[in-house]
Design an enzyme around this catalytic site. Structure first.
Site, PDB file in Angstrom:
ATOM      1  N   HIS A   1      65.519  -5.599  22.135  1.00  0.00           N
ATOM      2  CA  HIS A   1      65.259  -6.338  20.897  1.00  0.00           C
ATOM      3  C   HIS A   1      63.802  -6.791  20.865  1.00  0.00           C
ATOM      4  O   HIS A   1      63.165  -6.915  21.920  1.00  0.00           O
ATOM      5  CB  HIS A   1      66.184  -7.555  20.794  1.00  0.00           C
ATOM      6  CG  HIS A   1      65.943  -8.571  21.871  1.00  0.00           C
ATOM      7  ND1 HIS A   1      66.460  -8.456  23.141  1.00  0.00           N
ATOM      8  CD2 HIS A   1      65.188  -9.710  21.884  1.00  0.00           C
ATOM      9  CE1 HIS A   1      66.061  -9.472  23.878  1.00  0.00           C
ATOM     10  NE2 HIS A   1      65.274 -10.251  23.141  1.00  0.00           N
TER      11      HIS A   1
ATOM     12  N   HIS B   1      56.802  -7.982  21.230  1.00  0.00           N
ATOM     13  CA  HIS B   1      57.033  -7.071  22.353  1.00  0.00           C
ATOM     14  C   HIS B   1      58.526  -6.800  22.471  1.00  0.00           C
ATOM     15  O   HIS B   1      59.341  -7.510  21.857  1.00  0.00           O
ATOM     16  CB  HIS B   1      56.564  -7.732  23.663  1.00  0.00           C
ATOM     17  CG  HIS B   1      57.444  -8.877  24.051  1.00  0.00           C
ATOM     18  ND1 HIS B   1      57.320 -10.124  23.480  1.00  0.00           N
ATOM     19  CD2 HIS B   1      58.509  -8.950  24.899  1.00  0.00           C
ATOM     20  CE1 HIS B   1      58.262 -10.918  23.974  1.00  0.00           C
ATOM     21  NE2 HIS B   1      59.001 -10.234  24.833  1.00  0.00           N
TER      22      HIS B   1
HETATM   23  O1  3AM Z   1      61.367 -12.626  23.660  1.00  0.00           O
HETATM   24  P1  3AM Z   1      62.338 -11.883  24.552  1.00  0.00           P
HETATM   25  O2  3AM Z   1      63.741 -12.292  24.350  1.00  0.00           O
HETATM   26  O3  3AM Z   1      62.156 -10.425  24.537  1.00  0.00           O
HETATM   27  O4  3AM Z   1      63.425 -14.498  26.312  1.00  0.00           O
HETATM   28  C1  3AM Z   1      62.274 -14.344  27.099  1.00  0.00           C
HETATM   29  C2  3AM Z   1      61.303 -13.345  26.546  1.00  0.00           C
HETATM   30  O5  3AM Z   1      61.990 -12.238  26.048  1.00  0.00           O
HETATM   31  C3  3AM Z   1      62.645 -13.685  28.402  1.00  0.00           C
HETATM   32  O6  3AM Z   1      61.453 -13.112  28.878  1.00  0.00           O
HETATM   33  C4  3AM Z   1      60.595 -12.833  27.795  1.00  0.00           C
HETATM   34  C5  3AM Z   1      59.248 -13.468  28.038  1.00  0.00           C
HETATM   35  O7  3AM Z   1      59.409 -14.841  28.265  1.00  0.00           O
HETATM   36  N1  3AM Z   1      63.186 -14.642  29.373  1.00  0.00           N
HETATM   37  C6  3AM Z   1      62.703 -15.876  29.647  1.00  0.00           C
HETATM   38  N2  3AM Z   1      63.486 -16.469  30.586  1.00  0.00           N
HETATM   39  C7  3AM Z   1      64.465 -15.593  30.904  1.00  0.00           C
HETATM   40  C8  3AM Z   1      65.554 -15.603  31.810  1.00  0.00           C
HETATM   41  N3  3AM Z   1      65.800 -16.641  32.615  1.00  0.00           N
HETATM   42  C9  3AM Z   1      64.280 -14.416  30.104  1.00  0.00           C
HETATM   43  N4  3AM Z   1      65.081 -13.365  30.194  1.00  0.00           N
HETATM   44  C10 3AM Z   1      66.121 -13.438  31.069  1.00  0.00           C
HETATM   45  N5  3AM Z   1      66.356 -14.510  31.861  1.00  0.00           N
END
Ligand code: 3AM
Length: 183
Positions: free
Chosen positions: A122, A41
């Site tokens: 990304h 995603h």
């Molecule tokens: O896989 P991506 O990077 O697109 O990194 C986590 C993931 O995104 C992000 O939310 C998505 C689903 O878990 N994520 C998790 N904790 C986070 C936080 N504290 C976060 N993004 C920003 N701040």
């Protein structure tokens, strides 16, 4: 529930592009561990833990947004030290994508968690990458995805949560709670 908005990239027209990105992700063996295919995603806004009572209002607000569809081309691969991921990135993110993410990050009903990094679209391919894992990654084949909808997703708050769906390797899967159409 821990929630985020994301492009699921699952429109029928994206099947070939998605399969190619999945194949590329799974080819990078030895570089951290691959995310489950179903979890591929592009995060638009991470909301954090949202009380269930807010979810209907959140959905209603987002339903009213009238924002245009667009397409994205993932053509580059990057290794990020924090978090330790390999991800596909966009050489030129379209303005409509940035506008959608901005809207979803600044919803008055539940603004996104502040992030110290600028929003960089990304698609995470692998996690747990070590410092010297990621040298000389092969260039990914450029893949174009039509983005006609996006979703509100739930991710597990803890890895031991037994109520969450898992793939056949026991890895937690994101759950799409609701899909929203772009115009
Ligand atoms: O896989 P991506 O990077 O697109 O990194 C986590 C993931 O995104 C992000 O939310 C998505 C689903 O878990 N994520 C998790 N904790 C986070 C936080 N504290 C976060 N993004 C920003 N701040």
């Amino acid at each position: 529930m821990r929630l985020f908005f994301a492009l699921g990239l699952e429109e029928g027209i994206n099947q070939t592009a998605r399969a190619q990105l999945v194949a590329y992700k799974n080819r990078l063996s030895g570089v951290g561990h691959a995310v489950p295919d179903q979890n591929l995603h592009l995060t638009l806004a991470f909301l954090g833990d949202v009380p269930d009572a807010y979810i209907p209002r959140l959905q209603a607000t987002v339903q009213d947004l009238q924002l245009p569809a667009f397409s994205i081309t993932a053509s580059t691969v990057e290794v990020w030290a924090q978090p330790r991921i390999v991800c596909a990135t966009l050489a030129s993110p379209p303005q409509a994508l940035l506008a959608l993410a901005h809207h979803l990050q600044t919803l008055p009903v539940w603004p996104a968690k502040a992030d110290s990094h600028a929003f960089t679209p990304h698609i995470t391919l692998r996690r747990g990458v070590k410092d010297d894992d990621a040298l000389d990654l092969p260039t990914p084949p450029a893949q174009t995805f039509a983005c006609q909808r996006f979703g509100l997703y739930a991710s597990p708050s803890s890895s031991s949560d037994e109520s969450i769906p898992r793939d056949n390797e026991g890895r937690a899967l994101y759950q799409c709670l609701h899909q929203f159409s772009l115009c």
